[in-house]
Design an enzyme around this catalytic site. Structure first.
Site, PDB file in Angstrom:
ATOM      1  N   GLY A  99     -26.354 -22.641   9.517  1.00 52.26           N
ATOM      2  CA  GLY A  99     -25.950 -22.906   8.134  1.00 52.26           C
ATOM      3  C   GLY A  99     -25.837 -21.597   7.361  1.00 52.26           C
ATOM      4  O   GLY A  99     -26.167 -21.524   6.182  1.00 52.26           O
ATOM      5  N   SER A 151     -24.195 -21.646  16.012  1.00 52.20           N
ATOM      6  CA  SER A 151     -23.648 -20.783  14.967  1.00 52.20           C
ATOM      7  C   SER A 151     -24.707 -19.774  14.504  1.00 52.20           C
ATOM      8  O   SER A 151     -25.252 -19.066  15.350  1.00 52.20           O
ATOM      9  CB  SER A 151     -23.138 -21.655  13.823  1.00 52.20           C
TER      10      SER A 151
END
Ligand code: NAG
Ligand code: NAG
Ligand code: NAG
Ligand code: NAG
Ligand code: NAG
Ligand code: NAG
Length: 537
Positions: free
Chosen positions: A121, A201
């Site tokens: 995030g 990510s």
């Protein structure tokens, strides 16, 4: 009748036993899951934020003086909620957030392998709630799943070059969570010598940083989904004025860092998060080293000595069209519409002037002479996918494959079904599996409540079997089965095999090899132009 209730009693007490664990920090009570045969221990605190310096190192959590009821996973660290949340763009969270969840399948197996997952995030959003990272598909394979929170934004990634706030506090939170799991997972039936940490990510980026740090390693294997420590733009310079400038934004004028710190330590996190969403770049940094302060990141990951890697197996990869989502996500729409998106993207990692011939070469390679943004946007997507994900991942994996006793398994996910997680989030209609899509076949998420159709269920079964085979045995395909009719080989010094995860599973080789060769030459020619190297003299 008597026998019947006696049996019932035995069954009940058997179940109860599994709901209660006794650790060195106290007894912890869990709850049965409602979506599978496993027990959930939710919101166990592993550390505490220091109220005198919430931007600095977290401190140990005290032992539980009574039974800890691990029933509540709702704590999240201060943030503007986005992407993974039901309440877009609203402030949420509190500093009482350093908690983890442990999901334990009901089975007699002792010494279960453990998968500890770190959410992504971009270092400012996200949390470990079950609603966003539901373990249902994974625990069926008899492994323990752990998800953790860590501080975000100014609280996790303020980098001041002072011993009280050296930077990377969020990485230290994660380290303490991993340590908690290593120290206590035996009480839950887990094997502390069989811990795989993984993420997606920016979550994969930090997992790679845990692999590269010189701190003692607390785990045996890693999973890196669409991220490595070398992803462009994710190691930033320190901002030694951050405290003073945030204090000023809140109306407190001082030119002394420590005066600003005492003021901001007492300020409401909501005010601080709202004052710092836009112009600050909260990310990991290369730390200035201080006597008596253990550092986490001391060199550009591109030049890491890789001292901790021998013997660590690695599984990871990327999606077929990583950056298609940038045509839909509000944050990235802005980026992709910049007139000089190629220059500005490359300069997240390098230092090029606008008139550099190298930049023109990149433009010609990806765009030809097409300068029309409407027609060339898919070409820019290809550039971004390669530069931000596909190349850094392959480059890093090739380095890792040179280590002793280290098996590196590369995948490319190109399957398009109903659970592609980013596609569902942004209603993406362009073809090609994009960033975040594969996660829908590994974790459940609240915004995809569908009962999977048979194709998607088979993909879930295949992926979670590959992942948990790796977690349990260090090899995603130890045997050929009807479900997994392939043998997925690791990288060697000369070959880059890759499992393409599509409708079928196919072993291909060197995905996007021409583009990768282009970036090999580009990097070789320009490593001296890398932006941030080290703070050592
Ligand atoms: C909490 O932070 C303050 C201010 O930096 C520091 O003096 C104190 O030692 C810290 N507490 C602990 C337990 O580390
Ligand atoms: C769960 O924790 C949150 C804070 O994170 C709190 O607001 C909520 O009341 C708690 N719920 C229950 C049922 O205790
Ligand atoms: C910092 O603030 C002090 C007290 O307000 C003042 O005396 C000093 O001149 C200031 N220093 C700078 C460099 O602005
Ligand atoms: C870079 O050069 C191009 C073409 O010469 C020009 O259009 C653009 O504005 C320049 N960008 C920057 C950031 O200077
Ligand atoms: C996606 O589509 C659903 C259903 O049509 C809609 O509720 C949702 O708001 C859409 N999301 C976006 C980001 O457009
Ligand atoms: C998948 O494999 C089956 C059986 O080998 C084949 O018939 C089918 O065409 C393949 N599908 C794709 C998309 O390659």
């Amino acid at each position: 009748m008597f026998t019947y209730s006696a049996i019932l009693l035995v069954i009940i007490s058997h179940v109860e036993l599994r709901l209660l664990v006794h650790t060195e920090v106290g007894s912890i009570q869990g709850v049965p899951a409602d979506d599978g045969d496993y027990v959930m221990f939710l919101g166990i605190p592993y550390a505490r934020v220091n109220v005198s310096n919430p931007f600095g190192a977290s401190i140990p959590h005290e032992k539980f003086d009574k039974l800890f009821e691990a029933f509540n996973d709702s704590a999240i660290c201060p943030q503007m909620q986005q992407l993974y949340s039901k309440t877009n763009h609203l402030y949420g969270g509190s500093l009482d957030c350093l908690k983890l969840n442990v999901y334990v399948p009901n089975s007699k197996t002792m010494d279960k392998a453990v998968y500890l997952y770190i959410f992504g995030g971009r270092f400012v959003h996200g949390h470990s709630r079950k609603s966003s990272y539901g373990p249902k598909y994974l625990v069926r394979h008899d492994i323990i799943v752990v998800t953790i929170n860590y501080r975000l934004g100014p609280y996790g990634f303020m980098c001041m070059d002072i011993p009280e706030i050296p930077g990377n506090q969020g990485l230290w939170d994660q380290y303490k969570a991993i340590k908690w799991v290593r120290d206590h997972i035996r009480a839950f039936g887990g094997n502390p010598q069989k811990i795989t940490i993984g993420g997606h990510s920016s979550g994969a980026l930090v997992v790679d940083m845990h692999l590269l740090t010189k701190q003692p390693r607390l785990f045996q294997q890693v999973i890196l989904q669409s991220g490595t420590a070398t992803n462009p733009g994710f190691v930033v310079p320190s901002n030694t004025k951050a405290l003073i400038s945030i204090a000023e934004k809140l109306g407190f004028i001082t030119n002394d860092t420590y005066t600003a710190l005492s003021f901001l330590a007492k300020a409401d996190p909501e005010t601080i998060i709202k004052a710092t969403t836009d112009e600050y770049n909260w990310k990991p940094c290369i730390e200035k080293e201080f006597e008596g302060v253990a550092p986490f990141v001391v060199e550009n990951p591109e030049f890491s000595g890789e001292t901790n890697i021998d013997g660590v197996n690695i599984l990871g990869g990327f999606t077929f069209k990583e950056c298609i989502y940038s045509l839909y996500s509000p944050t990235y729409k802005k980026l992709i519409s910049e007139p000089d998106v190629i220059l500005s993207s490359i300069n997240r990692k390098f230092n090029f002037k606008n008139d550099s011939n190298f930049i023109n070469v990149v433009k010609h390679f990806y765009l030809g002479d097409d300068t029309d943004r409407k027609s060339n946007k898919y070409k820019i997507v290809d550039f971004l996918s390669d530069f931000d994900f596909v190349y850094p991942i392959q480059r890093q994996f090739k380095k890792y494959a040179r280590h002793k006793n280290t098996n590196v398994y590369l995948y490319m996910f190109s399957y398009e079904g109903h659970l592609n997680r980013m596609k569902r989030l942004f209603n993406i209609t362009d073809a090609g599996a994009t960033h975040f899509d594969e996660l829908g076949y590994i974790f459940t998420v609240y915004y995809i409540p569908d009962i999977p159709n048979s194709n998607d269920q088979r993909k879930i079964d295949q992926m979670t079997t590959l992942w948990t085979n790796f977690i349990k045995y260090g090899n995603p395909t130890p045997v050929r089965t009807e479900l997994l009719p392939v043998s997925w080989p690791p990288l060697t010094t000369d070959t880059v095999p890759c499992l393409q995860i599509d409708s079928n599973l196919t072993v291909i080789s060197r995905p996007f090899h021409s583009n990768m060769a282009f970036w090999d030459l580009f990097y070789d020619a320009n490593l001296d132009k890398l932006k941030i190297v080290s703070k050592k003299p």
